[in-house]
Write an enzyme that holds these catalytic residues in place. Sequence first.
Site, PDB file in Angstrom:
ATOM      1  CD  GLU A  55      -3.013  -0.811  -0.047  1.00 53.11           C
ATOM      2  OE1 GLU A  55      -3.042   0.309  -0.602  1.00 53.11           O
ATOM      3  OE2 GLU A  55      -3.725  -1.763  -0.420  1.00 53.11           O
ATOM      4  CE1 TYR A 136      -7.056   2.874  -0.599  1.00 50.03           C
ATOM      5  CE2 TYR A 136      -4.674   3.081  -0.380  1.00 50.03           C
ATOM      6  CZ  TYR A 136      -5.779   2.402  -0.861  1.00 50.03           C
ATOM      7  OH  TYR A 136      -5.610   1.242  -1.565  1.00 50.03           O
ATOM      8  CG  ASP A 154      -8.267   2.839  -4.968  1.00 47.74           C
ATOM      9  OD1 ASP A 154      -9.486   2.793  -5.271  1.00 47.74           O
ATOM     10  OD2 ASP A 154      -7.445   2.005  -5.381  1.00 47.74           O
TER      11      ASP A 154
END
Length: 348
Positions: A55, A136, A154
């Site tokens: 990520e 996020y 996203d």
Amino acid sequence: MAGGEADTGGPAAAGAAGEVAPRLLSWYDRHARALPWRVPPGGGAADPYRVWLSEIMLQQTTVAAVKGYFDRFTRLWPTVQALAAADEAQVMAEWAGLGYYARARNLIACARLVAAAGGFPDTRADLVALPGIGAYTSAAIAAIAFGRAETVVDGNVERVVARLFAVQTPLPAARRDLTALASTLTPDARPGDFAQAMMDLGATICTPRNPACALCPLMDLCAARAAGLAADLPRRAPKAARPVRTGTVWVALDDAGVLVETRPARGLLGGTLAFPSTGWDGSDQSPPQDGDWDVAGEVRHVLTHFEARLTVLRAPLGNPSRGEVAARAGFDATALPGLMRKAWALVR
């Protein structure tokens, strides 16, 4: 409309939102992308380290660009403890070319904190307190690695939600509304798989251009498709022109060595190996050595908020006043950030 109710309508907004998760998870079980950091549906618990690492790498970057870096990092440092113990310069060198170098510095800092704590925290609130982990990323790790029912949004998810609910408010103003709408879809069961399914749907079917609506498992729930608007959403506000910054890069070299320096830890390209430079980054540096410099050419490179246009000057290696001389024979230009690799290509 930002700050109020979203400009929505159609089947999903009218009450079919509860059908989204079952349909999408069924689709994901058959069509999930095989990615090196992902556990396939039904494959057991995900490794928080691999989820976190992927990520962080995927921020502002594509899946295709990240795969090679992820494979190399996990071979060199297979656990967060191994990464925490790694030499910082080696980590920065391995990151070179992936861009957004603050991510690499935060990666090291986060790994050290997590290793000292004995592992990753399992809630969004605790994850977001770690270096380099924002709203996020904390939601993604909590959902995918720990099964928390967090809403992960996203760019792919924004597009899916904007179409599903026919949100016509332009981005970025619509972002808060899109997150709120996405939260109405997040299931308590399999939230990690659902988050990845939404991303996969956006990446493979609900694409920015020419969405393959006929293949979409949510086809009859999509308000934008019903209104004939799918290809037009999400709308985006016009972008301001990207500013240009100019500057100079000095490359001093001979057959034996090349002059380089490590940039300050904070700031543009922070902590990376680079050639001495000035201007483009707000600095006002003098040439690193006396003597005549020849113009090798100009390089242009787009960074996050501006375009750098730099004159590259070349000279034989003399008596530099700063930096260090790297052996020419073993000089590895792949350890340089992209901007500096372009300068090297002009003079090598």
